[in-house]
Design a protein around this motif. Structure first.
Motif, PDB file in Angstrom:
ATOM      1  N   ARG A  84       0.842  -1.187   0.000  1.00  0.00           N
ATOM      2  CA  ARG A  84       0.000   0.000   0.000  1.00  0.00           C
ATOM      3  C   ARG A  84       0.884   1.246   0.000  1.00  0.00           C
ATOM      4  NH1 ARG A  84      -5.318  -0.820   1.378  1.00  0.00           N
ATOM      5  NH2 ARG A  84      -5.856  -2.934   2.068  1.00  0.00           N
ATOM      6  N   PRO A  85       0.435   2.329  -0.641  1.00  0.00           N
ATOM      7  CA  PRO A  85       1.235   3.563  -0.621  1.00  0.00           C
ATOM      8  C   PRO A  85       1.267   4.173   0.776  1.00  0.00           C
ATOM      9  CG  PRO A  85      -0.905   3.945  -1.643  1.00  0.00           C
ATOM     10  CD  PRO A  85      -0.807   2.472  -1.432  1.00  0.00           C
ATOM     11  N   LEU A  86       2.334   4.879   1.064  1.00  0.00           N
ATOM     12  CA  LEU A  86       2.425   5.602   2.326  1.00  0.00           C
ATOM     13  C   LEU A  86       1.363   6.697   2.363  1.00  0.00           C
ATOM     14  CD1 LEU A  86       6.295   5.988   2.678  1.00  0.00           C
ATOM     15  CD2 LEU A  86       4.814   4.414   3.932  1.00  0.00           C
ATOM     16  N   ARG A 263       8.335   2.949   6.272  1.00  0.00           N
ATOM     17  CA  ARG A 263       8.071   1.512   6.328  1.00  0.00           C
ATOM     18  C   ARG A 263       8.882   0.795   7.393  1.00  0.00           C
ATOM     19  NH1 ARG A 263       4.606   0.680   2.225  1.00  0.00           N
ATOM     20  NH2 ARG A 263       4.697   2.187   0.521  1.00  0.00           N
ATOM     21  N   LEU A 264       9.732   1.505   8.088  1.00  0.00           N
ATOM     22  CA  LEU A 264      10.417   0.949   9.253  1.00  0.00           C
ATOM     23  C   LEU A 264       9.876   1.549  10.543  1.00  0.00           C
ATOM     24  CD1 LEU A 264      14.147   0.827   8.033  1.00  0.00           C
ATOM     25  CD2 LEU A 264      12.395  -0.974   7.960  1.00  0.00           C
ATOM     26  N   GLY A 265       8.746   2.273  10.431  1.00  0.00           N
ATOM     27  CA  GLY A 265       8.120   2.847  11.618  1.00  0.00           C
ATOM     28  C   GLY A 265       8.744   4.138  12.092  1.00  0.00           C
ATOM     29  N   ARG A 266       9.562   4.771  11.257  1.00  0.00           N
ATOM     30  CA  ARG A 266      10.236   6.008  11.653  1.00  0.00           C
ATOM     31  C   ARG A 266       9.415   7.225  11.225  1.00  0.00           C
ATOM     32  NH1 ARG A 266      15.856   4.578   8.691  1.00  0.00           N
ATOM     33  NH2 ARG A 266      14.296   4.389   7.018  1.00  0.00           N
ATOM     34  N   PRO A 267       9.340   8.261  12.065  1.00  0.00           N
ATOM     35  CA  PRO A 267       8.634   9.484  11.657  1.00  0.00           C
ATOM     36  C   PRO A 267       9.448  10.245  10.625  1.00  0.00           C
ATOM     37  CG  PRO A 267       9.686   9.806  13.782  1.00  0.00           C
ATOM     38  CD  PRO A 267       9.889   8.366  13.433  1.00  0.00           C
ATOM     39  N   GLY A 268       8.757  10.874   9.686  1.00  0.00           N
ATOM     40  CA  GLY A 268       9.452  11.635   8.658  1.00  0.00           C
ATOM     41  C   GLY A 268       8.573  12.713   8.072  1.00  0.00           C
ATOM     42  N   GLN A 269       9.200  13.588   7.315  1.00  0.00           N
ATOM     43  CA  GLN A 269       8.503  14.607   6.542  1.00  0.00           C
ATOM     44  C   GLN A 269       8.533  14.195   5.078  1.00  0.00           C
ATOM     45  OE1 GLN A 269       6.783  17.377   7.158  1.00  0.00           O
ATOM     46  NE2 GLN A 269       6.982  17.327   9.397  1.00  0.00           N
ATOM     47  N   MET A 281       7.644  10.264  -3.718  1.00  0.00           N
ATOM     48  CA  MET A 281       7.573  10.801  -2.370  1.00  0.00           C
ATOM     49  C   MET A 281       8.908  10.535  -1.679  1.00  0.00           C
ATOM     50  SD  MET A 281       5.132   9.804   0.892  1.00  0.00           S
ATOM     51  CE  MET A 281       3.633  10.519   0.208  1.00  0.00           C
ATOM     52  N   LEU A 282       9.586  11.595  -1.318  1.00  0.00           N
ATOM     53  CA  LEU A 282      10.856  11.519  -0.607  1.00  0.00           C
ATOM     54  C   LEU A 282      10.579  11.725   0.876  1.00  0.00           C
ATOM     55  CD1 LEU A 282      14.029  11.463  -0.897  1.00  0.00           C
ATOM     56  CD2 LEU A 282      13.901  13.962  -0.980  1.00  0.00           C
ATOM     57  N   ILE A 283      11.077  10.828   1.717  1.00  0.00           N
ATOM     58  CA  ILE A 283      10.848  10.924   3.155  1.00  0.00           C
ATOM     59  C   ILE A 283      12.155  11.298   3.838  1.00  0.00           C
ATOM     60  CG2 ILE A 283      10.104   9.746   5.249  1.00  0.00           C
ATOM     61  CD1 ILE A 283       9.076   8.294   1.952  1.00  0.00           C
ATOM     62  N   LEU A 284      12.141  12.411   4.567  1.00  0.00           N
ATOM     63  CA  LEU A 284      13.325  12.912   5.251  1.00  0.00           C
ATOM     64  C   LEU A 284      13.101  12.924   6.759  1.00  0.00           C
ATOM     65  CD1 LEU A 284      14.152  16.012   2.980  1.00  0.00           C
ATOM     66  CD2 LEU A 284      14.978  13.653   2.744  1.00  0.00           C
ATOM     67  N   ALA A 285      14.168  12.680   7.507  1.00  0.00           N
ATOM     68  CA  ALA A 285      14.085  12.747   8.962  1.00  0.00           C
ATOM     69  C   ALA A 285      13.704  14.158   9.375  1.00  0.00           C
ATOM     70  CB  ALA A 285      15.418  12.347   9.590  1.00  0.00           C
ATOM     71  N   PRO A 286      12.792  14.316  10.343  1.00  0.00           N
ATOM     72  CA  PRO A 286      12.221  15.639  10.652  1.00  0.00           C
ATOM     73  C   PRO A 286      13.183  16.642  11.259  1.00  0.00           C
ATOM     74  CG  PRO A 286      11.419  13.977  12.182  1.00  0.00           C
ATOM     75  CD  PRO A 286      12.157  13.238  11.116  1.00  0.00           C
ATOM     76  N   ARG A 287      14.322  16.221  11.803  1.00  0.00           N
ATOM     77  CA  ARG A 287      15.245  17.174  12.425  1.00  0.00           C
ATOM     78  C   ARG A 287      16.551  17.319  11.652  1.00  0.00           C
ATOM     79  NH1 ARG A 287      19.345  17.532  16.345  1.00  0.00           N
ATOM     80  NH2 ARG A 287      19.562  15.278  16.385  1.00  0.00           N
ATOM     81  N   THR A 288      17.081  16.186  11.180  1.00  0.00           N
ATOM     82  CA  THR A 288      18.384  16.215  10.507  1.00  0.00           C
ATOM     83  C   THR A 288      18.273  16.265   8.995  1.00  0.00           C
ATOM     84  OG1 THR A 288      18.542  13.797  10.391  1.00  0.00           O
ATOM     85  CG2 THR A 288      19.360  14.874  12.402  1.00  0.00           C
ATOM     86  N   GLY A 289      17.089  15.949   8.438  1.00  0.00           N
ATOM     87  CA  GLY A 289      16.933  15.922   6.991  1.00  0.00           C
ATOM     88  C   GLY A 289      17.533  14.688   6.335  1.00  0.00           C
TER      89      GLY A 289
END
Length: 320
Positions: A84-86, A263-269, A281-289
């Motif tokens: 399924r898509p994110l 998909r590893l359960g990590r929060p992202g932007q 869709m590019l997913i980046l870590a919310p603090r470090t990018g």
């Protein structure tokens, strides 16, 4: 010490995408192609550029006969269901890339963690056959460097969503089921001048990425391709991640979408780019990018392949 024949096998003065005969050492791409030609290694599957997405649908016809035999009739459930898509979290506030770049720069002040050679990545790509349900082809790739600056790329067939269960692969262009953890390829590459580490300033990193894909004008699809190539060899430190976010902030058509859980359960932007029949869709870590993942979905229906707009074509996640 390697003999002269081994040295010749690891040299190729003619880059595959060069305009004419070159006389310098090779980059990663040409070395890999030469290695595959010489030793018959399985090609590394890479995500297509957005402008080439519909070409993959046409390629799916080639798999039709083999997949029909493997999967059975039209009503048979696929061996591995398409993911399924994110989903972007409802009512989450999108963070502009320029703002995230500022946060990443602040997080990089102490320089830790640092750039590290090697990478660990999981990927799933869609296999399509005319009139048959689409299936996903899952792989895991680990790149490790040695003290002499050579590096080994190990690729195995595995689906972490279904540990221990058989995995569908197109190894040898013949789709079939293999055991979980089946080794698809293990290739060692010699040291190369192109193994230079990525810089940690935006301007220098942009030039580095442009050289990676051999272009002077780095458009957004080419930027995605260059980032994937970069992350195929290096695990970025905070300074390199901050520089990369600043480069991404200048990419045309890449817009913020909101918060997601990868998909590893990590929060992202999430940041999305649409073009050429697909949506990335590019997913980046919310603090470090730091880049966590990249997902590509169809934006058009292709009923002959059982594909609808919004279906996932491929996605990949990078572990830290």
């Amino acid at each position: 010490m390697p003999d002269e024949l081994d040295l010749l096998r690891h040299a190729n003065p003619v880059p595959a995408d060069g305009p004419d005969f070159g006389d310098g050492p090779l980059g990663h791409r040409a070395e890999r192609q030469l290695e595959r030609l010489l030793h018959g290694a399985r090609p590394t599957r890479r995500a297509p550029r957005a402008r080439m997405l519909w070409g993959l649908a046409a390629t799916g016809v080639v798999l039709a006969t083999a997949l029909t035999a493997l999967l059975g009739g039209p009503n048979t459930q696929p061996a591995i269901a398409a993911p399924r898509p994110l989903t972007v979290r409802a009512q989450s506030t999108p963070v502009p890339l320029a703002e995230l770049a500022d946060m990443a720069a602040a997080a990089a002040a102490d320089g830790s963690p640092r750039l590290r050679k090697g990478t660990h990545m999981q990927s799933w790509s869609l296999g399509m056959a005319d009139g048959r349900p689409p299936v996903t082809l899952p792989e895991e790739r680990v790149v490790r460097w040695r003290a002499d600056d050579s590096h080994t790329e190990l690729v195995v067939a595995t689906d972490p969503r279904r540990p221990g269960r058989p995995v569908l692969t197109d190894e040898g262009d013949d789709p079939h089921l293999v055991a979980d953890g089946h080794v698809l390829s293990r290739i060692t590459y010699p040291p190369s001048w192109s193994d230079a580490p990525p810089p940690h300033t935006p301007a220098a990193l942009r030039a580095y990425l442009a050289e990676t894909v051999h272009t002077g004008s780095l458009d957004t699809p080419e930027l995605f391709e260059a980032v994937e190539e970069l992350l195929g060899h290096w695990t970025l430190g905070v300074r390199e991640s901050a520089a990369l976010v600043r480069v991404l902030a200048d990419a045309e058509g890449l817009r913020p979408a909101g918060r997601v859980t990868d998909r590893l359960g990590r929060p992202g932007q999430a940041y999305v780019y649409a073009g050429g029949g697909g949506r990335r869709m590019l997913i980046l870590a919310p603090r470090t990018g730091a880049v966590l993942g990249l997902e590509t979905t169809f934006t058009r229906d292709a009923p002959e392949y059982g594909v609808k707009a919004g279906d996932v074509m491929d996605y990949r996640v990078w572990m830290r």
